[in-house]
Design an enzyme around this catalytic site. Structure first.
Site, mmCIF file in Angstrom:
data_model
loop_
_atom_site.group_PDB
_atom_site.id
_atom_site.type_symbol
_atom_site.label_atom_id
_atom_site.label_comp_id
_atom_site.label_asym_id
_atom_site.label_seq_id
_atom_site.Cartn_x
_atom_site.Cartn_y
_atom_site.Cartn_z
ATOM 1 N N HIS A 74 0.831 -1.208 0.000
ATOM 2 C CA HIS A 74 0.000 0.000 0.000
ATOM 3 C C HIS A 74 0.864 1.256 0.000
ATOM 4 C CE1 HIS A 74 -3.477 -2.506 0.647
ATOM 5 N NE2 HIS A 74 -2.862 -3.070 1.657
ATOM 6 N N ARG A 96 2.580 2.803 3.280
ATOM 7 C CA ARG A 96 1.889 3.607 4.281
ATOM 8 C C ARG A 96 1.109 2.776 5.285
ATOM 9 N NH1 ARG A 96 0.878 5.852 -0.596
ATOM 10 N NH2 ARG A 96 -1.216 4.997 -0.609
ATOM 11 N N GLY A 107 2.804 -1.522 -6.705
ATOM 12 C CA GLY A 107 3.750 -0.783 -5.875
ATOM 13 C C GLY A 107 4.971 -0.293 -6.605
ATOM 14 N N GLY A 162 -0.758 1.668 -11.586
ATOM 15 C CA GLY A 162 -1.656 2.704 -11.076
ATOM 16 C C GLY A 162 -1.268 4.093 -11.509
#
Length: 141
Positions: free
Chosen positions: A61, A64, A93, A115
């Site tokens: 993530h 975090r 990631g 992403g």
């Protein structure tokens, strides 16, 4: 857009209620495929299989919400070995180049989640921007 929304009591953006019991109950409710994100250990991969998950996403993530400081690119071999082909193993990631994708696939990942680069392309040039980002990554791959 956010006028009138009170966030004074929001103290945790990462759900701390995620337990294996929660995953079990979720599996009982979800009729479709259930994909669990945030797996970074073989033990968690095995537990996810025990709870009927259909696929895993190796993810810290963005560092975090995961305390081990383990980068995601260092994890696929142990996860892939643990699931032994029973479910797909995706990874996310920090994948910014096609060569990053190649490395993850070489380490056993089934697929790589892209992403930010696609969001950057979308923000800059809309759908053609996303297509351009993917084309660049394909060439680099």
């Amino acid at each position: 857009m956010f006028d009138g929304i009170d966030v004074d009591r929001v103290t945790n953006l990462y759900g701390t209620g995620m337990t294996w019991d929660y995953v079990r109950r979720l599996r009982g409710l979800v009729k479709g495929k259930l994909v669990l994100q945030g797996i970074v250990t073989r033990e968690d991969a095995k537990s996810a299989l025990d709870h009927g998950v259909d696929a895993l996403i190796v993810s810290n993530h963005g560092g975090r919400a995961e305390a081990s400081l383990q980068s995601t690119i260092g994890v696929p071999p142990e996860i892939v070995t643990a699931v032994n082909g029973r479910v797909p193993v995706l990874i996310d990631g920090g994948f910014r180049r096609g060569t990053d994708v190649l490395k993850a696939l070489a380490l056993g990942a089934t697929a790589v989640c892209i992403g930010r680069p696609s969001v950057w392309g979308l923000a800059a040039f809309g759908e053609p921007g996303v297509a351009a980002v993917l084309a660049i990554m394909q060439r680099e791959f």
